[in-house]
Write a protein that holds these residues in place. Structure first.
Motif, PDB file in Angstrom:
ATOM      1  N   GLY A   4      44.471  34.108  44.459  1.00 26.95           N
ATOM      2  CA  GLY A   4      44.042  34.732  43.207  1.00 26.95           C
ATOM      3  C   GLY A   4      45.225  35.058  42.307  1.00 26.95           C
ATOM      4  O   GLY A   4      45.163  34.904  41.083  1.00 26.95           O
ATOM      5  N   LYS A   5      46.340  35.526  42.916  1.00 28.88           N
ATOM      6  CA  LYS A   5      47.535  35.840  42.120  1.00 28.88           C
ATOM      7  C   LYS A   5      48.154  34.570  41.546  1.00 28.88           C
ATOM      8  O   LYS A   5      48.635  34.561  40.412  1.00 28.88           O
ATOM      9  CB  LYS A   5      48.558  36.580  42.975  1.00 28.88           C
ATOM     10  CG  LYS A   5      48.198  38.004  43.254  1.00 28.88           C
ATOM     11  CD  LYS A   5      49.329  38.715  43.955  1.00 28.88           C
ATOM     12  CE  LYS A   5      48.960  40.168  44.182  1.00 28.88           C
ATOM     13  NZ  LYS A   5      50.072  40.898  44.804  1.00 28.88           N
ATOM     14  N   ILE A   6      48.131  33.495  42.316  1.00 28.14           N
ATOM     15  CA  ILE A   6      48.685  32.221  41.843  1.00 28.14           C
ATOM     16  C   ILE A   6      47.855  31.694  40.677  1.00 28.14           C
ATOM     17  O   ILE A   6      48.396  31.292  39.644  1.00 28.14           O
ATOM     18  CB  ILE A   6      48.750  31.189  42.987  1.00 28.14           C
ATOM     19  CG1 ILE A   6      49.750  31.660  44.047  1.00 28.14           C
ATOM     20  CG2 ILE A   6      49.122  29.813  42.450  1.00 28.14           C
ATOM     21  CD1 ILE A   6      49.773  30.799  45.282  1.00 28.14           C
ATOM     22  N   VAL A   7      46.551  31.722  40.812  1.00 32.66           N
ATOM     23  CA  VAL A   7      45.665  31.247  39.752  1.00 32.66           C
ATOM     24  C   VAL A   7      45.822  32.127  38.510  1.00 32.66           C
ATOM     25  O   VAL A   7      45.883  31.634  37.380  1.00 32.66           O
ATOM     26  CB  VAL A   7      44.194  31.212  40.238  1.00 32.66           C
ATOM     27  CG1 VAL A   7      43.243  30.948  39.084  1.00 32.66           C
ATOM     28  CG2 VAL A   7      44.024  30.174  41.328  1.00 32.66           C
ATOM     29  N   GLY A   8      45.922  33.430  38.713  1.00 32.54           N
ATOM     30  CA  GLY A   8      46.121  34.347  37.593  1.00 32.54           C
ATOM     31  C   GLY A   8      47.436  34.096  36.884  1.00 32.54           C
ATOM     32  O   GLY A   8      47.516  34.114  35.659  1.00 32.54           O
ATOM     33  N   GLY A   9      48.498  33.865  37.652  1.00 31.75           N
ATOM     34  CA  GLY A   9      49.802  33.573  37.063  1.00 31.75           C
ATOM     35  C   GLY A   9      49.792  32.281  36.274  1.00 31.75           C
ATOM     36  O   GLY A   9      50.348  32.205  35.173  1.00 31.75           O
TER      37      GLY A   9
END
Length: 66
Positions: A4-9
């Motif tokens: 989720g953090k990777i996609v958000g970034g």
């Protein structure tokens, strides 16, 4: 890291890049419009100058004929 953090970034980076591209296109469009306005103004100046020259020529010819 969580997915989720990777996609958000990646989404944040994509939005920032999109905003930068939009800003560049807006500035280049404004410069293009300004250039076109300058060209139109120069065209009007040239036409007015040519009309003034023709009027001067006819007045000079009429004055020399007398």
């Amino acid at each position: 890291m969580k997915i989720g953090k990777i996609v958000g970034g990646v989404a944040v980076v994509a939005v920032v890049v999109g905003l930068v591209v939009l800003a560049v296109k807006l500035v280049s469009g404004a410069i293009g419009i300004l250039g076109s306005a300058v060209n139109a103004l120069l065209g009007v100046v040239v036409i007015v100058a040519l009309v003034a020259i023709v009027i001067w020529m006819f007045r000079y010819a009429a004055k020399c004929r007398k």
